[in-house]
Enzyme design. Structure first.
Site, PDB file in Angstrom:
ATOM      1  N   GLU A 155     -14.829 -33.879  44.389  1.00  0.00           N
ATOM      2  CA  GLU A 155     -14.949 -34.025  45.849  1.00  0.00           C
ATOM      3  C   GLU A 155     -16.351 -33.695  46.368  1.00  0.00           C
ATOM      4  O   GLU A 155     -16.544 -32.746  47.144  1.00  0.00           O
ATOM      5  CB  GLU A 155     -13.919 -33.171  46.573  1.00  0.00           C
ATOM      6  CG  GLU A 155     -12.506 -33.680  46.403  1.00  0.00           C
ATOM      7  CD  GLU A 155     -11.509 -33.045  47.375  1.00  0.00           C
ATOM      8  OE1 GLU A 155     -11.830 -32.002  47.972  1.00  0.00           O
ATOM      9  OE2 GLU A 155     -10.418 -33.620  47.529  1.00  0.00           O
ATOM     10  N   GLU A 311      -5.552 -37.093  43.735  1.00  0.00           N
ATOM     11  CA  GLU A 311      -4.904 -35.860  44.181  1.00  0.00           C
ATOM     12  C   GLU A 311      -4.073 -36.139  45.415  1.00  0.00           C
ATOM     13  O   GLU A 311      -4.525 -36.828  46.345  1.00  0.00           O
ATOM     14  CB  GLU A 311      -5.945 -34.816  44.600  1.00  0.00           C
ATOM     15  CG  GLU A 311      -6.694 -34.149  43.495  1.00  0.00           C
ATOM     16  CD  GLU A 311      -7.641 -33.092  44.064  1.00  0.00           C
ATOM     17  OE1 GLU A 311      -7.345 -32.498  45.115  1.00  0.00           O
ATOM     18  OE2 GLU A 311      -8.699 -32.890  43.463  1.00  0.00           O
TER      19      GLU A 311
HETATM   20  C1  GLA Z   1      -9.017 -30.761  47.128  1.00  0.00           C
HETATM   21  C2  GLA Z   1      -9.665 -30.244  45.863  1.00  0.00           C
HETATM   22  C3  GLA Z   1      -8.713 -29.469  44.998  1.00  0.00           C
HETATM   23  C4  GLA Z   1      -7.851 -28.558  45.833  1.00  0.00           C
HETATM   24  C5  GLA Z   1      -7.119 -29.390  46.856  1.00  0.00           C
HETATM   25  C6  GLA Z   1      -6.171 -28.595  47.707  1.00  0.00           C
HETATM   26  O1  GLA Z   1      -8.469 -31.999  46.991  1.00  0.00           O
HETATM   27  O2  GLA Z   1     -10.245 -31.262  45.098  1.00  0.00           O
HETATM   28  O3  GLA Z   1      -9.469 -28.718  44.067  1.00  0.00           O
HETATM   29  O4  GLA Z   1      -8.662 -27.630  46.481  1.00  0.00           O
HETATM   30  O5  GLA Z   1      -8.059 -29.972  47.711  1.00  0.00           O
HETATM   31  O6  GLA Z   1      -5.528 -29.403  48.646  1.00  0.00           O
END
Ligand code: GLA
Length: 692
Positions: A155, A311
């Site tokens: 991210e 995710e």
């Molecule tokens: C993001 C991050 C993860 C985690 C999630 C929690 O997507 O990439 O590591 O912190 O949020 O929702």
């Protein structure tokens, strides 16, 4: 039909799994993990996202033993690995040795170690350390049979999108030199004659740190461009290492849906596949509409190629002020929605719920309560669903119309000191998207450089910043028979954010046959009535209106109250064999009443006619023409969807003749025989793909 190979990772069928953080657990737990993964049908796990400190406990000390054992273990259970480069959270020893790599805010505050993403995007030290770790991992695991996908970083832009330290300032000056060539050119582009801001050399330029008053807008715009590029440069450094050391293994980084700070058109050119992290809020009854929009963008970034939901939360997240769980059935429905819009896999944050750290209240595929929990039952159930849907892998979904999205324009639109601070891209886009979604019309996103000609209808909710090349391409699109609909406050400035002289919408004036005399923002809470000329329906404009004079366009709707009463609010101009529609006001939730007109003119209709309210319908197609109709009931009542084509619901294995009944939060995925393309369907090759 058997499961097709998944083009993303060469794992068979659709992908299922999540982030797994085994370094948080004793190794005895791993054995239980892989056993339960197999039970749930997990076939891909993301490993190592936050493992830097474990993999490299000191500058010249490496510890790969645990990861060797882990990869062998998962491979032994038939599970593939999306291996992270582990660079998103530099370890304490590196930070203490080089505190200058910590990021600095616009106010000069250096952000401390103790969270994650604590690095300056322009830090040479961080970049070299990240490249070294990436190389060590790639050299060690490139031939491991479990390796299916590389996962760069995590991210980008989540916590740190910009840094104002001296290293960033130097990098910004380098970037400006490359972009502008000479300081004279920069002075022209930034309009530094204003407020005595002239620079004598590049060395005098700093990032736009906190200043006494409004900062030069082109400086801010260039800063946004630079910040996206600076993070991309980091990504490209890691990507180059992987391409060199581990060629042939696909590479991705997880995007964050429609994120303002990163120009994903540019970023996606450097991805082998697009993956996304999506966290729709279960407290929002319309969250699925926004989710659909983000999924459409992800699909569009690589011209319609399948993408990966990297995710999502199995139930609640832990980072909103109030974190609602997903009520029974919602997790399954929202997961199917990503598939419905072109995803080839559903992964999660995370596999096993953490017991320590900032995310210990975040849901997981395997919750704290373990296999007795509701969450685990949903995990197992959806794994079984995915196995039934395996033949979907590699099939594609295509939108019936296109929406223009330009990060440059987004950034420029939201700079300060505009007629109204309410004109923000997401707020302008969302009502348009929602109107199309509610009508069952699917869309792709296209960049301004894309070839729009595969579509009959192109929608531009806002085009504040518009260069003449794009204006020419839009004009050619309409001349050749396309239908273009453009929202207010468009065609305002060029790529330096200098106003196009002669009246708005600048170079699009001849195309739309209108000129804007003056902007008339509407105060918060107030509204202006707008009446359609045909039929007389009354709509509500909020936040924005414009004094428009027509120059050949016909008036479709006019203001029915306020200072502008009687003047055109919506216009249509025939041009070539197409038409150009201009909306001079922000119609919010009423915009669909206007969009109905160009939709009809362009012959763009819903994927499935007469859909009950709350039902979403999309279609994926296989190369052989087999269609997969997704019917998703986001409503709280059961409903019946009538189908014009017989098929088989893959989720239940039952034949479907005239229609299906959907329970609340229920879904069907109906395989139907090949159907001939309708005239409204876009051509098989879409713009962004040609571009990429
Ligand atoms: C993001 C991050 C993860 C985690 C999630 C929690 O997507 O990439 O590591 O912190 O949020 O929702």
């Amino acid at each position: 039909m058997t499961a097709r190979m998944n083009a993303l990772t060469r794992v068979s069928g659709l992908l299922y799994g999540g982030d797994w953080n085994p370094e948080q657990w004793p190794e005895e737990v791993w054995a239980e993990d892989v056993k339960l993964m197999a039970e749930a049908g997990v076939n891909l796990v993301t490993v190592g996202v936050f493992s830097w400190a474990r993999l490299q406990p000191a500058a010249d000390v490496w510890d790969f033993g645990w990861l060797d054992r882990l990869l062998d273990l998962v491979h032994g259970h038939g599970i593939a690995v999306d291996l992270a480069t582990a660079t998103a959270s530099p370890p304490a020893w590196l930070v203490r040795a080089h505190p200058e790599l910590l990021p600095v805010t616009a106010d000069g505050v250096r952000l401390e170690f103790g969270s994650r993403q604590h690095y300056c995007p322009s830090s040479a030290v961080y970049r070299a350390a990240a490249a070294r770790l990436t190389r060590a991992l790639a050299e060690r695991y490139r031939d491991h049979p479990a390796l299916a996908l590389w996962h760069i970083h995590n991210e980008y832009g989540d916590h740190v999108q910009e840094c104002f330290c001296p290293a960033s300032a130097a990098d910004f000056r380098r970037w400006l030199r490359e972009r502008h060539g000479t300081v004279e050119e920069l002075n022209r582009s930034w309009g530094t004659a204003f407020w005595s801001q002239r620079y004598g050399s590049f060395d005098e330029i700093e990032p736009p740190r906190t200043a006494p008053g409004p900062v030069n807008p082109t400086q801010l715009l260039d800063w946004r461009r630079f910040c996206s590029d600076a993070l991309l440069a980091l990504h490209r450094t890691e990507k180059a290492v992987l391409d060199e050391v581990s060629p042939g293994v696909p590479v991705t980084t997880n995007f964050m849906s429609m994120l303002k700070s990163l120009d994903y058109w540019e970023w996606s050119r450097h991805e082998d596949l697009v993956s996304d992290d999506a966290y729709p809020d279960p407290a929002d009854p319309r969250a699925h509409v926004n989710a659909a929009m983000n999924y459409d963008l992800m699909r569009s970034l690589k011209g319609g190629k399948p993408w990966l939901l990297m995710e999502q939360a199995p139930s609640a997240v832990s980072w909103r002020p109030v974190n609602l769980p997903k009520r029974p059935g919602l997790y399954r429905l929202w997961s199917l929605q990503a598939l419905a819009r072109g995803a080839d896999g559903i992964l999660h944050f995370q596999w096993r719920a953490s017991v320590a750290g900032a995310e210990k209240f975040h849901s997981a595929m395997l919750p704290h309560r373990g296999t007795a929990s509701r969450g685990w039952r949903e995990t197992v159930r959806f794994g079984a669903d995915l196995r039934r849907l395996g033949e979907l892998a590699g099939t594609r979904m295509r939108g019936q119309a296109a929406v223009l999205l330009d990060w440059d324009s987004w950034w420029a639109l939201e700079l300060d000191d505009h007629p109204s601070a309410r004109m923000r891209w997401p707020d302008l886009l969302r009502p348009w998207y929602a109107a199309l979604h509610d009508r069952g019309v699917t869309v792709d996103f296209v960049p301004p450089t894309g070839a729009f000609d595969g579509y009959r209808l192109l929608l531009a909710p806002n085009l504040y910043l518009l260069d003449t090349a794009t204006a020419d391409r839009l004009t050619a699109f309409v001349t050749a028979g396309g239908h273009l609909v453009c929202g207010p406050f468009s065609g305002i400035s060029d790529r330096h954010d200098h106003i196009h002289p002669g009246g708005h919408p600048g170079p699009l004036r001849p195309l739309f046959g209108v000129v804007v005399d003056e902007h008339w923002p509407i105060p918060d809470g107030a509204a202006t009535a707008v009446r359609l000329d045909q039929g007389g329906a009354e709509l509500r404009a909020e936040h924005w209106s414009e004094w428009i004079d027509t120059e050949g366009a016909e008036t479709v709707a006019r203001y029915a109250s306020g200072e502008l009463a009687g003047l055109p609010a919506v216009t249509r101009h025939r041009h070539g064999t197409g038409s150009a529609w201009y909306l001079g006001c922000h119609l919010g939730a009423d915009v669909g009443r206007v969009l109905d007109l160009p939709l009809a003119e362009a012959g763009v209709a819903a994927e499935v006619a007469d859909l009950p309210t709350g039902v979403e319908a999309t279609r994926r197609r296989a190369e052989d023409g087999t269609g997969y109709l997704f019917l998703l009931n986001h409503g709280s009542a059961a409903c019946r969807v009538t189908l014009g084509e017989p098929g088989t619901d893959l989720l239940t294995g039952t034949d479907v003749a005239e229609g299906v009944t959907l329970a609340p939060l229920g879904a069907a995925v109906v395989r139907v025989r090949p159907v001939p393309r309708t005239s409204a369907s876009p051509s098989p090759s879409t713009p962004a793909e040609e571009r990429a």
